[in-house]
Design a protein around this motif. Structure first.
Motif, PDB file in Angstrom:
ATOM      1  N   TYR A  47      -8.296  42.997 -39.786  1.00 25.49           N
ATOM      2  CA  TYR A  47      -8.142  44.237 -40.195  1.00 25.49           C
ATOM      3  C   TYR A  47      -7.322  43.984 -41.841  1.00 25.49           C
ATOM      4  CZ  TYR A  47      -7.551  48.907 -41.002  1.00 25.49           C
ATOM      5  OH  TYR A  47      -7.692  50.507 -41.549  1.00 25.49           O
ATOM      6  N   LYS A 103      -4.300  51.053 -36.924  1.00 26.63           N
ATOM      7  CA  LYS A 103      -5.312  50.801 -38.068  1.00 26.63           C
ATOM      8  C   LYS A 103      -5.651  52.214 -38.933  1.00 26.63           C
ATOM      9  CE  LYS A 103      -7.499  46.672 -35.958  1.00 26.63           C
ATOM     10  NZ  LYS A 103      -8.791  46.267 -35.287  1.00 26.63           N
ATOM     11  N   ASP A 158      -4.333  49.430 -31.410  1.00 28.06           N
ATOM     12  CA  ASP A 158      -5.014  49.029 -32.615  1.00 28.06           C
ATOM     13  C   ASP A 158      -5.370  49.950 -33.407  1.00 28.06           C
ATOM     14  OD1 ASP A 158      -4.054  46.044 -32.210  1.00 28.06           O
ATOM     15  OD2 ASP A 158      -6.006  45.731 -31.056  1.00 28.06           O
ATOM     16  N   TYR A 167     -17.513  44.205 -39.420  1.00 31.41           N
ATOM     17  CA  TYR A 167     -17.468  42.825 -39.403  1.00 31.41           C
ATOM     18  C   TYR A 167     -19.091  42.253 -39.724  1.00 31.41           C
ATOM     19  CZ  TYR A 167     -12.695  43.807 -38.222  1.00 31.41           C
ATOM     20  OH  TYR A 167     -11.426  44.011 -38.245  1.00 31.41           O
ATOM     21  N   PRO A 182     -11.432  51.720 -38.828  1.00 34.18           N
ATOM     22  CA  PRO A 182     -11.349  50.769 -37.699  1.00 34.18           C
ATOM     23  C   PRO A 182     -12.752  50.711 -36.631  1.00 34.18           C
ATOM     24  CG  PRO A 182      -9.589  52.434 -37.735  1.00 34.18           C
ATOM     25  CD  PRO A 182     -10.483  52.748 -38.759  1.00 34.18           C
ATOM     26  N   LEU A 215     -11.573  49.986 -44.488  1.00 31.24           N
ATOM     27  CA  LEU A 215     -10.715  49.931 -43.563  1.00 31.24           C
ATOM     28  C   LEU A 215     -11.016  50.714 -42.467  1.00 31.24           C
ATOM     29  CD1 LEU A 215      -7.464  50.143 -45.846  1.00 31.24           C
ATOM     30  CD2 LEU A 215      -8.908  48.012 -45.241  1.00 31.24           C
ATOM     31  N   CYS A 219      -9.539  42.607 -44.115  1.00 32.65           N
ATOM     32  CA  CYS A 219     -10.199  43.691 -44.718  1.00 32.65           C
ATOM     33  C   CYS A 219      -9.498  44.397 -45.976  1.00 32.65           C
ATOM     34  CB  CYS A 219     -10.870  44.671 -43.762  1.00 32.65           C
ATOM     35  SG  CYS A 219     -12.082  44.132 -42.625  1.00 32.65           S
TER      36      CYS A 219
END
Length: 622
Positions: free
Chosen positions: A4, A175, A171, A75, A70, A68, A7
C-alpha cells in the motif's frame, strides 16, 4: 502494508511529475511571450506553483482514489495498465491547454476559460483554424509531442515483483484512513489553503504585477474554475437604488431640438486594426481617411476578442464578464441597440460578415439585436474568393457589400465585419509581395485589408447613397503584439482607432482627445443624427462632458478618467496611474492619492452594480 505504501509513493511520483511539467510549460509560456510580461520573479514562481497544485489536485482526486483504494485487485497488471493510461491521457489533455495558450494568449491577453473553448458557434471556426495554427506555430506542436513522449517515458510503474499480502480488518481501517487523509490533503491544495473561500482566477494578482497574472495562472485552473459556472456575473449591492442612480445611471435620454437627419449609417468593424498597426505605416488609406474624419485619438476597445466588439459597438453593451455577452447565458436578453432604434426610424437594417455562417455567433446576435438581414459567406455572390480556411477575402466581400448597399432602399443602417486580418492572415496570391511584411505576421494582412477598404470607398463614392451616409470605422480589438512596450500595458492592449466620416459634412473633421470607447459609438451616432430616443447605454455621446472608459479582463476592471487609470479587482483598488505621463504604468499612486482612489472606486463600483443588475434582471432595454 508495504504494498500500500508503494501505491502511495507511486501516486506521489506521478503527481510531482505533473507538477514538473506544469513548471516547464510555464517557462515556455514566459519565454515564448517575453515581451508581453514583466520580469519573472520568485514570487511569480511561488504563485504559479500554488495555482498548479490547485489544478493538479482537482484533476487527480479520482486517480488518488484509484491508486489508494484498499484491495488486492489494484495490484493486477491489467488494472495498473488501464490506470496508467487513464492518468496519462487526462493529464496530457489539460497540459495541452497550457501549450495552446502559449500562442492564443497573444490574441486574447488572458488564459482560456471553459466558456472560451466551448462557445457555441466556435466549433467550425476552431476546426478551420487548427491547421493554420499548426502550420504557423509548428514548433509548439513539436515541443508538445516531445513533452508527451517524455511524460510517458518518465511515468513510473508499480513494482512488477510485488507480492500479494492478506489484508486484515485492521489493515482495511488503516488504509481507508490513509485514503481519507490523502483526499483531504488534495482538497486543501485544490482550494488553495485553509482560507474561507477557495482561490479564484483573480487571486493571481497577489503574486506579482497586474500584467503577470496570466503567468501566475495556468489554463487547466481557469478552465476548471469556469466549467460549472452557469452564470457569468453575480449581483452586487454596493449601493441602494437611490445612491446608485445618483452616482451612475446608464439610461440616456436624447431629446434634440432639431429634426432627425435621415442619413444612412454604415459601421465598418476592422479585424485587429489596433493602434499598434496604424502608426507603422501599414494602413495608408485609413491614415488618409483619418485626416478627413472626426478621429478619436484616445479610442479604446471594450474587449480583447471579436465577439466582445459587436455588442459593444452596436448595442452599447460592454464586455464585463469572463464570457462574452454573445455566448453567455444572457445572450437572449432583450436589447435595444442600433438595429431596433433605426428600424423604428424607418431604416432597413443589415449585418455582414464574410466568414462562414454561424461564425462567432454573429448570425444569432443579428437576430437578437433586431437586424432585418444577415449576410455571411453563404449569401455572398460574385467571383470565387474563398480564402480556403475562413471565408471570403475582404476585397471581394467589400465589393459585394457596396453592391448590396446600392440595392437597399434608403435610409439604411448596415454594419460589416472584415475577416482577412484574422488568423491565418491569408491574402490572395495575386497580392503576394505587394504589401509590406512589417515586423509581425499579421501586418501584411492588415495592409491588404486597408487596400480592400480603399477599393470599397472608391466604389462607394460612385453610388448615389454615398454623400448621404455617415461612415463609422472602428477596430474590434488590438492585434497579437506591438513593437513598443506601451502596447503591452493594460492601456496599450485596448487602444484602437475610432473615427466618424461624413463626406457631406466638412465640419465633422478634427481630432478629439477625450477618452472614447466602442460603447460610446451608439449614443454618439444617435446624438449626431438628432434621433429622439431613450436607451440603456453604458457609454456616452461624443458631445457629453464625461471623459471615462471602462473595460474588463479576467477578473480586473479597468477605469480611465481624464489622465488617470485605476485597476479594480476583488472589490478593491490594486493600482492607480497617471497613464498620460507614466505610459508604462510603473508608478503606482494608490498610496499617494487616496482621495482620487476613493472617488474612482465609488464610480467603478456603481458602474459594475448597474451593469450586473441590468444583465441579470434582463433590463438592457427600457
Amino acid at each position: 502494508m508495504n504494498n500500500y505504501k508503494k501505491c502511495i509513493a507511486l501516486f506521489l511520483k506521478r503527481f510531482l511529475l505533473i507538477v514538473l511539467i506544469y513548471q516547464l510549460s510555464r517557462a515556455l509560456f514566459y519565454f515564448m511571450n517575453l515581451d508581453l510580461f514583466d520580469t519573472f520573479t520568485f514570487q511569480t514562481f511561488i504563485g504559479g506553483l500554488f495555482f498548479d497544485f490547485a489544478a493538479i489536485s482537482y484533476l487527480n482526486i479520482i486517480f488518488l482514489v484509484a491508486h489508494l483504494l484498499p484491495g488486492n485487485f489494484k495490484y493486477s497488471s491489467s488494472y495498473q495498465r488501464v490506470l496508467k493510461i487513464a492518468f496519462y491521457v487526462v493529464n496530457l489533455l489539460f497540459i495541452a491547454t497550457n501549450f495552446i495558450d502559449i500562442i492564443y494568449y497573444r490574441f486574447t491577453s488572458r488564459r482560456s476559460t471553459f466558456g472560451m473553448i466551448t462557445a457555441k458557434g466556435m466549433e467550425q471556426e476552431a476546426i478551420g483554424l487548427i491547421p493554420s495554427f499548426l502550420a504557423e506555430f509548428w514548433y509548439i506542436a513539436l515541443i508538445f509531442i516531445a513533452i508527451s513522449i517524455l511524460f510517458w517515458k518518465l511515468l513510473p510503474d508499480l513494482n512488477k515483483n510485488i507480492t500479494r499480502q492478506d489484508i486484515t480488518k485492521k489493515d482495511y481501517v488503516l488504509k481507508f484512513s490513509y485514503l481519507a487523509l490523502s483526499i483531504v490533503v488534495l482538497l486543501i491544495l485544490g482550494r488553495g489553503g485553509f482560507q474561507k473561500k477557495p482561490i479564484k482566477i483573480v487571486d493571481g494578482i497577489k503574486y506579482g504585477a497586474l500584467s503577470n497574472t496570466a503567468l501566475v495562472l495556468n489554463t487547466p485552473f481557469t478552465i476548471l474554475k469556469t466549467i460549472a459556472k452557469k452564470e457569468d456575473i453575480e449581483n452586487t449591492t454596493y449601493y441602494n437604488t437611490k445612491e446608485l442612480k445618483s452616482i451612475y445611471n446608464p439610461v440616456i435620454s436624447l431629446n434634440p431640438n432639431k429634426p432627425a437627419i435621415k442619413k444612412n449609417v454604415v459601421i465598418l468593424i476592422l479585424e485587429s486594426f489596433g493602434n499598434e498597426n496604424i502608426r507603422r505605416g501599414q494602413t495608408p488609406f485609413l491614415d488618409s481617411l483619418i485626416t478627413k474624419s472626426y478621429y478619436f485619438k484616445n479610442g479604446f476597445a471594450n474587449g480583447k476578442v471579436s465577439i466582445d466588439a459587436v455588442p459593444s459597438i452596436l448595442s452599447s453593451i460592454p464586455s464585463l464578464m469572463n464570457n462574452s455577452f454573445i455566448t453567455s447565458s444572457y445572450s437572449l436578453n432583450k436589447i435595444n441597440g442600433l438595429p431596433k432604434i433605426f428600424k423604428n426610424e424607418g431604416y432597413k437594417t443589415s449585418f455582414f460578415h464574410g466568414a462562414f455562417n454561424g461564425s462567432q455567433n454573429f448570425d444569432q446576435y443579428a437576430k437578437v439585436a433586431g437586424f432585418d438581414q444577415y449576410f455571411g459567406k453563404d449569401e455572398y455572390t460574385g467571383k470565387e474568393a474563398f480564402d480556403g480556411r475562413w471565408g471570403i477575402f475582404d476585397e471581394e466581400f467589400l465589393q459585394f457589400y457596396a453592391k448590396k448597399l446600392t440595392s437597399f432602399k434608403q435610409p439604411f443602417f448596415s454594419s460589416l465585419f472584415t475577416i482577412s486580418s484574422h488568423n491565418p492572415y491569408i491574402i490572395p496570391e495575386k497580392y503576394k509581395g505587394k504589401f509590406p511584411k512589417g515586423t509581425t505576421v499579421i501586418q501584411e494582412s492588415i495592409a491588404y485589408s486597408d487596400y480592400a477598404l480603399k477599393k470599397f470607398f472608391e466604389t462607394a463614392k460612385k453610388q448615389k447613397w454615398y454623400n448621404n451616409t455617415l461612415f463609422v470605422i472602428s477596430s474590434d480589438h488590438t492585434s497579437a503584439g506591438g513593437d513598443q512596450e506601451a502596447d503591452q500595458t493594460n492601456i496599450g492592449k485596448f487602444r484602437i482607432p475610432i473615427l466618424f466620416f461624413d463626406p457631406s459634412n466638412p465640419e465633422l473633421v478634427g481630432v478629439n482627445e477625450k477618452n472614447f470607447q466602442q460603447i460610446d459609438i451608439m449614443p454618439s451616432i444617435l446624438d449626431y443624427l438628432n434621433i429622439k430616443t431613450d436607451m440603456v447605454s453604458f457609454g456616452k455621446s461624443y458631445k457629453s462632458k464625461d471623459n471615462f472608459v471602462v473595460y474588463y479582463l479576467q477578473g480586473t476592471y479597468h477605469y480611465i478618467k481624464d489622465d488617470y487609470y485605476l485597476a479594480f479587482a476583488n472589490n478593491q483598488t490594486i493600482g492607480l496611474y497617471n497613464w498620460k505621463k507614466d505610459v508604462l504604468l510603473e508608478d503606482n499612486l494608490i498610496n499617494k492619492d487616496k482621495a482620487k482612489v476613493k472617488e474612482y472606486e465609488k464610480f467603478i463600483k456603481a458602474y459594475i452594480q448597474s451593469f450586473n443588475e441590468r444583465i441579470i434582471y434582463n433590463k438592457l432595454a427600457l
